[in-house]
Scaffold this motif. Structure first.
Motif, PDB file in Angstrom:
ATOM      1  N   GLY A  83       0.796  -1.221   0.000  1.00  0.00           N
ATOM      2  CA  GLY A  83       0.000   0.000   0.000  1.00  0.00           C
ATOM      3  C   GLY A  83       0.825   1.266   0.000  1.00  0.00           C
ATOM      4  N   ILE A  84       1.986   1.233   0.628  1.00  0.00           N
ATOM      5  CA  ILE A  84       2.819   2.438   0.679  1.00  0.00           C
ATOM      6  C   ILE A  84       3.476   2.747  -0.658  1.00  0.00           C
ATOM      7  CG2 ILE A  84       3.262   2.250   3.141  1.00  0.00           C
ATOM      8  CD1 ILE A  84       6.066   1.206   2.408  1.00  0.00           C
ATOM      9  N   TYR A  85       3.520   1.778  -1.559  1.00  0.00           N
ATOM     10  CA  TYR A  85       4.151   1.979  -2.862  1.00  0.00           C
ATOM     11  C   TYR A  85       3.180   2.450  -3.939  1.00  0.00           C
ATOM     12  CZ  TYR A  85       8.013  -0.773  -0.895  1.00  0.00           C
ATOM     13  OH  TYR A  85       9.043  -1.237  -0.121  1.00  0.00           O
ATOM     14  N   VAL A  86       1.879   2.355  -3.703  1.00  0.00           N
ATOM     15  CA  VAL A  86       0.887   2.725  -4.719  1.00  0.00           C
ATOM     16  C   VAL A  86       0.898   4.235  -4.905  1.00  0.00           C
ATOM     17  CG1 VAL A  86      -1.573   2.751  -5.324  1.00  0.00           C
ATOM     18  CG2 VAL A  86      -0.579   0.738  -4.226  1.00  0.00           C
ATOM     19  N   VAL A  87       1.106   4.666  -6.169  1.00  0.00           N
ATOM     20  CA  VAL A  87       1.117   6.099  -6.454  1.00  0.00           C
ATOM     21  C   VAL A  87       0.046   6.504  -7.456  1.00  0.00           C
ATOM     22  CG1 VAL A  87       3.536   6.474  -5.874  1.00  0.00           C
ATOM     23  CG2 VAL A  87       2.933   5.848  -8.204  1.00  0.00           C
ATOM     24  N   GLN A  88      -0.527   5.521  -8.156  1.00  0.00           N
ATOM     25  CA  GLN A  88      -1.544   5.864  -9.147  1.00  0.00           C
ATOM     26  C   GLN A  88      -2.423   4.649  -9.412  1.00  0.00           C
ATOM     27  OE1 GLN A  88       0.197   7.056 -12.846  1.00  0.00           O
ATOM     28  NE2 GLN A  88      -1.717   7.735 -13.725  1.00  0.00           N
ATOM     29  N   THR A  89      -3.708   4.906  -9.579  1.00  0.00           N
ATOM     30  CA  THR A  89      -4.646   3.857  -9.976  1.00  0.00           C
ATOM     31  C   THR A  89      -5.563   4.423 -11.052  1.00  0.00           C
ATOM     32  OG1 THR A  89      -6.269   4.435  -8.284  1.00  0.00           O
ATOM     33  CG2 THR A  89      -4.658   2.748  -7.699  1.00  0.00           C
ATOM     34  N   ALA A  90      -6.009   3.540 -11.930  1.00  0.00           N
ATOM     35  CA  ALA A  90      -6.952   3.948 -12.973  1.00  0.00           C
ATOM     36  C   ALA A  90      -7.815   2.756 -13.324  1.00  0.00           C
ATOM     37  CB  ALA A  90      -6.207   4.448 -14.208  1.00  0.00           C
ATOM     38  N   LEU A  91      -9.094   3.008 -13.465  1.00  0.00           N
ATOM     39  CA  LEU A  91     -10.036   1.960 -13.853  1.00  0.00           C
ATOM     40  C   LEU A  91     -10.492   2.260 -15.271  1.00  0.00           C
ATOM     41  CD1 LEU A  91     -11.637  -0.541 -13.002  1.00  0.00           C
ATOM     42  CD2 LEU A  91     -13.410   0.987 -12.140  1.00  0.00           C
ATOM     43  N   THR A  92     -10.164   1.380 -16.201  1.00  0.00           N
ATOM     44  CA  THR A  92     -10.581   1.542 -17.589  1.00  0.00           C
ATOM     45  C   THR A  92     -11.280   0.270 -18.030  1.00  0.00           C
ATOM     46  OG1 THR A  92      -8.437   0.742 -18.361  1.00  0.00           O
ATOM     47  CG2 THR A  92      -8.690   3.118 -18.167  1.00  0.00           C
ATOM     48  N   ARG A  93     -12.504   0.439 -18.466  1.00  0.00           N
ATOM     49  CA  ARG A  93     -13.341  -0.694 -18.882  1.00  0.00           C
ATOM     50  C   ARG A  93     -13.338  -1.786 -17.826  1.00  0.00           C
ATOM     51  NH1 ARG A  93     -12.003  -0.903 -25.290  1.00  0.00           N
ATOM     52  NH2 ARG A  93     -12.621   1.246 -25.675  1.00  0.00           N
ATOM     53  N   GLU A  94     -12.700  -2.908 -18.112  1.00  0.00           N
ATOM     54  CA  GLU A  94     -12.696  -4.017 -17.154  1.00  0.00           C
ATOM     55  C   GLU A  94     -11.316  -4.251 -16.556  1.00  0.00           C
ATOM     56  OE1 GLU A  94     -14.247  -7.327 -19.313  1.00  0.00           O
ATOM     57  OE2 GLU A  94     -16.291  -6.565 -19.222  1.00  0.00           O
ATOM     58  N   THR A  95     -10.484  -3.226 -16.575  1.00  0.00           N
ATOM     59  CA  THR A  95      -9.111  -3.375 -16.089  1.00  0.00           C
ATOM     60  C   THR A  95      -8.779  -2.294 -15.072  1.00  0.00           C
ATOM     61  OG1 THR A  95      -8.463  -4.256 -18.245  1.00  0.00           O
ATOM     62  CG2 THR A  95      -6.708  -3.520 -16.810  1.00  0.00           C
ATOM     63  N   LEU A  96      -8.186  -2.730 -13.983  1.00  0.00           N
ATOM     64  CA  LEU A  96      -7.681  -1.815 -12.969  1.00  0.00           C
ATOM     65  C   LEU A  96      -6.167  -1.747 -13.146  1.00  0.00           C
ATOM     66  CD1 LEU A  96      -8.043  -0.114 -10.365  1.00  0.00           C
ATOM     67  CD2 LEU A  96      -7.740  -2.237  -9.093  1.00  0.00           C
ATOM     68  N   CYS A  97      -5.648  -0.551 -13.435  1.00  0.00           N
ATOM     69  CA  CYS A  97      -4.202  -0.345 -13.573  1.00  0.00           C
ATOM     70  C   CYS A  97      -3.685   0.286 -12.287  1.00  0.00           C
ATOM     71  CB  CYS A  97      -3.891   0.577 -14.747  1.00  0.00           C
ATOM     72  SG  CYS A  97      -4.347  -0.121 -16.334  1.00  0.00           S
ATOM     73  N   VAL A  98      -2.590  -0.259 -11.786  1.00  0.00           N
ATOM     74  CA  VAL A  98      -1.992   0.232 -10.545  1.00  0.00           C
ATOM     75  C   VAL A  98      -0.511   0.467 -10.800  1.00  0.00           C
ATOM     76  CG1 VAL A  98      -1.537  -0.263  -8.112  1.00  0.00           C
ATOM     77  CG2 VAL A  98      -3.637  -1.104  -9.175  1.00  0.00           C
ATOM     78  N   ARG A  99      -0.020   1.619 -10.360  1.00  0.00           N
ATOM     79  CA  ARG A  99       1.399   1.944 -10.491  1.00  0.00           C
ATOM     80  C   ARG A  99       2.021   1.998  -9.090  1.00  0.00           C
ATOM     81  NH1 ARG A  99       3.012   6.485 -14.393  1.00  0.00           N
ATOM     82  NH2 ARG A  99       2.966   4.672 -15.759  1.00  0.00           N
TER      83      ARG A  99
END
Length: 114
Positions: free
Chosen positions: A62-78
């Motif tokens: 959790g401390i490393y997550v800097v960005q999230t995006a939900l597009t269509r049926e995919t969750l992208c996590v950076r």
């Protein structure tokens, strides 16, 4: 009782520089190069996306997550990680969300999205 041959010899010590006259050392902070690790997770519903994010945020990752995006049926996590944390991050990721797909690992300066 002093030894017969010992004497005190005066030593001239130069005056030390005052605090304001001392040259200031330049301190350059050493920062380890950081990297972005992008992953994708299937999230066919908003509830699935929330469950994945909750699992990530409640884990040590959790401390490393800097960005999230939900597009269509995919969750992208950076994740923003130090290179020495890469093995730990992958190990924890496999235990936390084994269905994750790794998109890429790149230097933090690269602005590509997942």
């Amino acid at each position: 009782m002093a030894h017969a041959h010992s004497r005190s010899i005066p030593v001239d010590v130069p005056a030390t520089l005052s605090q304001s006259a001392r040259p200031r050392a330049k301190v350059v902070p050493l920062r380890a190069p950081r990297a972005w690790l992008d992953i994708r997770l299937d999230a066919r519903t908003h509830d699935a996306a929330r469950a994945h994010l909750a699992a990530l945020y409640q884990s040590p990752l959790g401390i490393y997550v800097v960005q999230t995006a939900l597009t269509r049926e995919t969750l992208c996590v950076r994740f923003d990680i130090a290179p020495e944390d890469f093995a730990f991050t992958l190990h924890t990721l496999m235990n936390c969300v084994p269905e994750a797909t790794i998109c890429g690992l790149r230097p933090r300066q690269d602005a590509k999205d997942c």
